[in-house]
Design an enzyme around this catalytic site. Structure first.
Site, PDB file in Angstrom:
ATOM      1  N   ASP A  83       7.882  60.775  28.771  1.00  0.00           N
ATOM      2  CA  ASP A  83       9.761  60.873  29.324  1.00  0.00           C
ATOM      3  C   ASP A  83      10.255  62.020  29.383  1.00  0.00           C
ATOM      4  O   ASP A  83      10.725  62.691  28.200  1.00  0.00           O
ATOM      5  CB  ASP A  83      10.606  59.812  28.608  1.00  0.00           C
ATOM      6  CG  ASP A  83      10.346  58.494  29.110  1.00  0.00           C
ATOM      7  OD1 ASP A  83      10.012  58.037  29.845  1.00  0.00           O
ATOM      8  OD2 ASP A  83      10.572  57.433  28.144  1.00  0.00           O
ATOM      9  N   GLU A 120       2.947  51.669  22.660  1.00  0.00           N
ATOM     10  CA  GLU A 120       3.034  52.886  22.138  1.00  0.00           C
ATOM     11  C   GLU A 120       2.558  51.510  20.466  1.00  0.00           C
ATOM     12  O   GLU A 120       1.377  52.308  19.385  1.00  0.00           O
ATOM     13  CB  GLU A 120       3.734  53.750  21.066  1.00  0.00           C
ATOM     14  CG  GLU A 120       4.251  54.925  21.758  1.00  0.00           C
ATOM     15  CD  GLU A 120       4.475  54.198  23.688  1.00  0.00           C
ATOM     16  OE1 GLU A 120       4.438  54.943  24.264  1.00  0.00           O
ATOM     17  OE2 GLU A 120       5.099  53.468  23.518  1.00  0.00           O
ATOM     18  N   ASP A 132       3.170  50.077  30.207  1.00  0.00           N
ATOM     19  CA  ASP A 132       4.627  51.115  29.164  1.00  0.00           C
ATOM     20  C   ASP A 132       5.032  50.460  28.381  1.00  0.00           C
ATOM     21  O   ASP A 132       4.380  49.432  28.010  1.00  0.00           O
ATOM     22  CB  ASP A 132       5.267  51.378  30.146  1.00  0.00           C
ATOM     23  CG  ASP A 132       6.454  52.711  29.580  1.00  0.00           C
ATOM     24  OD1 ASP A 132       6.403  53.665  29.092  1.00  0.00           O
ATOM     25  OD2 ASP A 132       7.597  53.043  30.826  1.00  0.00           O
TER      26      ASP A 132
END
Length: 795
Positions: free
Chosen positions: A477, A401, A398
């Protein structure tokens, strides 16, 4: 010109446009062709100081590169993995100014430069403009919110941690600079292989043209000829790689939340699934299992017997997946091995002055692996050794990015330095969009070394084209709203046709708490998504299948069980995906490109070739209109047959999700199991729905190792032929190097208006069969179904 091994028409046409050209402000557009040099696989065109190369890449694929200063950059791609040469698509080059058009062998133009705006550059920026036909539709770009058709909107590709994103949010978590153009059944594809921040404008600037470009890097794109949309996806995934076969358990139901702790709560969740006999294969642990949120650590206060818990869950048929964010806590002098070893091995991203970049994330001050270095990826992969040794089955990357807190841009400074294996460096502008993919790559390759022949399972939030080679993904999300349930289907389909087929969303929504009906409807459609994971945020209500009372629990259980009943069909389709790139969850236009009525359909989808799903995605009580794809279809629940042009209007009850089977399908199914490691009871179940192109297949292997790559598989092809007087079904064994749990096959044949006069298995007439006049089915058992067989129903 006919380059080696390639039939290419490249016609250089003098085209006089006059002197009234109006160029885009600030851009330096390419000028007239002054020199043409023939290459082995194409041509190089000179126009002033600029050069353009047009080369044949593989069957039906052209590559276009622009060098404004005449010097092409080192030919390297993070996404493209192979090079073949063949095909007959035509590239036409106009000389004044330099314009490139692509057409099929009959001369029909598929994609053409906008004459008033030749390709251009402005400092480091590059851009190209293309004509936009009035009826053309555009699909792809991965996880973009809103309608699946991208026309009349503009999109930015810059991997972004976007909590609580909405329909208009852009950019999101992944960069997949690939799209499909579709008009009147004819398709083409474009892949813009540039890792910098890029933009795609599908008609917002002008109704006459669309464009794409990047803030830096090379104008380097691939044109992929069709004409079928499926062929575009096949060629694009051949270019950038395809998903490897995931472990079977990862296709079961997955339970997650932020976060399950302490240990007693996690044990309660697993125990409740088994007591209630709700099938499940996976439980996740979010960051609270870690000590101070430091990756690769364990909070012993919360999890005093962590290792035993993992083993106990495995004994109960649960596989454990742990989150392992990529930011390493800056924690010198305290024995935190990931930080200490990373410093020793010099594997962290640096600032321009050579110091290590430090950013704040969940653990506080953190450092970041330099994943563009092979040795950094190898170091990262080795960090999983302890977790793998105690039986952890999969890992969740996770925040990659990469996300950095307390910065307006949510990420590293653009001048952060990333090193390459050849000793050169790139800044974060070029590395940002590939960072998450290389994180997933490092995890996957590390697990390959550590897991002794077991297939890795990695879930990544961020990615670039090609990330499907290493990981599954999800939509990030999302929120617990009906609009997000509605948006999930077009997003998942978009990622599937963009090369990422192993994809899901957070069932029930991550941000907020769903109403009972919303959660139930999400469980229904989620059962027919490639990845089926229920997940929610800290501070939200419980979201397990059994909450909201027995009525909702029973419905949710029904659809989880449906997924397990369909597991053989699902796994067979996923195996096909690994060979062709065609996703399990697919838009209607992928199979029916001539059916223009489905070009804007964001609600319905195909689950494999043979199941048509029309989920309920609204809380309104108005009737649902169902428009079936071409051909005849059977209602999955009732067996009733419907014609393509038949208008169906339903008011589905809460426990009903409209589901139809293609007339001509043969579906392999099984009895319900509590997890994929449990052996189903009884024979293989084969459901036959006579119709045109009547066929089906079954693929099985051991479900968890790479033995399938050595040919240790079972592959059976089924077919049927129907006439007014008979129905014949055959099973043909293509490969039998794996022994399944079953030996016999329970056959159910739909569409029987009357009892047959005679039933034969091979040449033997049998009496042990049953006709159901209500369901219009004939049922029987083929006893030795691991050999070639045939069944004939005579009327």
């Amino acid at each position: 010109m006919r380059p080696l091994a390639q039939r290419i028409g490249m016609w250089l046409l003098a085209c006089t446009l006059g002197d009234a050209r109006v160029w885009a402000q600030g851009w330096q557009h390419i000028g007239n062709v002054q020199h043409v040099e023939k290459l082995a696989d194409g041509v190089e065109l000179s126009a002033g100081t600029a050069k353009v190369r047009i080369t044949a890449f593989r069957s039906g694929i052209f590559r276009v590169r622009l060098a404004p200063d005449g010097h092409f950059a080192k030919d390297f791609s993070w996404a493209v993995i192979l090079r073949l040469i063949a095909g007959d698509t035509v590239a036409t080059v106009e000389k004044s100014p330099l314009l490139i058009n692509f057409s099929d062998p009959s001369g029909n133009v598929l994609l053409a430069d906008e004459p008033s705006l030749p390709m251009a550059w402005n400092g480091p920026r590059v851009h190209v403009w293309k004509k936009m036909p009035a009826e053309e539709n555009y699909y792809g770009l991965g996880d973009k919110a809103g309608p699946m058709n991208r026309r009349n909107r503009v999109f930015t590709n810059w991997n972004t941690d976007e909590f609580g994103w909405q329909e208009s949010s852009d950019p999101l978590y992944k960069t997949i600079p690939f799209f499909i153009g579709l008009r009147k059944g004819i398709a083409y594809g474009v892949f813009f292989d540039n890792t910098n921040r890029s933009v795609f404008d599908f008609g917002k600037e002008s109704r006459d043209y669309f464009s794409f470009g990047a803030e830096a890097g090379e104008l380097n794109y691939y044109f992929i000829a069709g004409p079928e949309p499926k062929k575009i996806v096949e060629e694009y995934t051949a270019l950038t790689g395809r998903s490897l076969l995931p472990p079977l358990w990862s296709l079961g139901y997955q339970q997650c939340r932020y976060s399950y702790y302490p240990e007693s709560r996690a044990r309660e969740i697993v125990r409740t699934f088994r007591e209630k006999r709700i099938p499940a294969d996976v439980i996740y642990f979010d960051i609270d299992y870690q000590q101070g949120y430091a990756p690769f650590s364990i909070n012993r206060e919360y999890f005093p017997t962590f290792e035993k818990m993992i083993a106990d869950f495995r004994a109960q048929g649960f596989h454990t997946i742990l989150i392992t964010d990529l930011h390493i806590k800056k924690d010198p002098g305290h024995g935190y091995a990931p930080y200490d070893s990373g410093i020793k091995n010099d594997v962290f991203v640096k600032n321009p002055d050579g110091s290590i970049f430090v950013g704040k994330v969940w653990p506080g001050d953190s450092v970041f692996p330099d994943f563009t270095l092979t040795r950094a990826r190898e170091w990262w992969g080795g960090l999983y050794k302890n977790f793998v040794s105690i039986g952890v089955a999969g890992f969740w990357n996770d925040m990659n990015e990469p996300s950095v807190f307390f910065r307006a841009d949510k990420t590293m400074p653009l001048d952060t330095v990333h090193r390459l294996d050849d000793g050169t460096t790139i800044d974060h502008r070029a590395a940002h969009n590939i960072y998450g993919m290389e994180n997933a790559r490092a995890t996957y390759e590390g697990l390959l070394k550590l897991q002794a022949g077991e297939r890795p399972f990695v879930l990544t939030r961020a990615g670039y084209s090609g990330a499907q080679r290493y990981a599954a993904t999800w939509t990030g999300d999302n929120s617990s709203t009906w609009s997000h349930l509605k948006m999930s289907t077009p997003m998942l389909m978009s990622m599937g046709i963009s090369g990422m087929p192993l994809v899901g969303d957070d069932i029930g929504g991550f941000a907020g708490s769903p109403t009972p009906d919303l959660l139930t409807r999400w469980f229904e459609v989620g059962a027919l998504n490639p990845i089926y994971r229920d997940h929610t945020a800290k501070g939200t209500a419980d979201q397990e299948p059994w909450i909201h009372g027995p009525e909702h629990e029973a419905i949710r259980k029904k659809y989880i069980e449906l997924r397990y009943r369909l597991m053989l069909y699902l796994y067979t389709a996923i195996e096909e995906t690994t060979r062709t790139g065609i996703p399990l969850m697919r838009p209607l236009f992928l199979e029916y490109p001539q059916a223009a009525g489905f070009y804007g359909d964001d609600r319905d989808f195909l689950f494999g070739r043979d199941l048509f799903v029309a989920p309920v995605t609204t809380e309104m009580v108005d009737p649902e209109d169902i428009f079936l794809p071409p051909g005849d279809w059977y209602d999955f629940w009732t067996g009733a047959k419907h014609e393509h042009n038949e208008k169906i209007q339903l008011r589905p009850r809460l426990d009903e999700m409209p589901l139809y089977v293609r007339a001509g399908a043969i579906l392999p199914m099984q009895t319900v199991v509590q997890n994929t490691g449990e052996t189903p009871n009884g024979p293989l179940q084969l459901y036959v729905y006579p119709g045109e192109d009547c066929s089906g297949s079954l693929y099985e292997d051991d479900g968890h190792t790479f033995a399938y790559q050595k040919g240790e598989v079972l592959r059976i092809n089924y077919s049927c032929a129907a006439s007014a007087s008979s129905v014949t079904i055959t099973g043909a064994v293509e490969k039998k190097a794996y022994k399944p749990w079953w030996n016999s096959t329970a056959l159910t044949v739909y569409g029987a208006s009357a009892a047959p006069k005679e039933v034969r298995i091979n040449d033997r007439v049998i009496q042990d069969w049953h006709f159901d006049s209500q369901a219009h089915t004939v049922t029987l058992t083929v006893p030795d179904a691991l050999k070639n067989w045939s069944v004939r129903l005579s009327y």
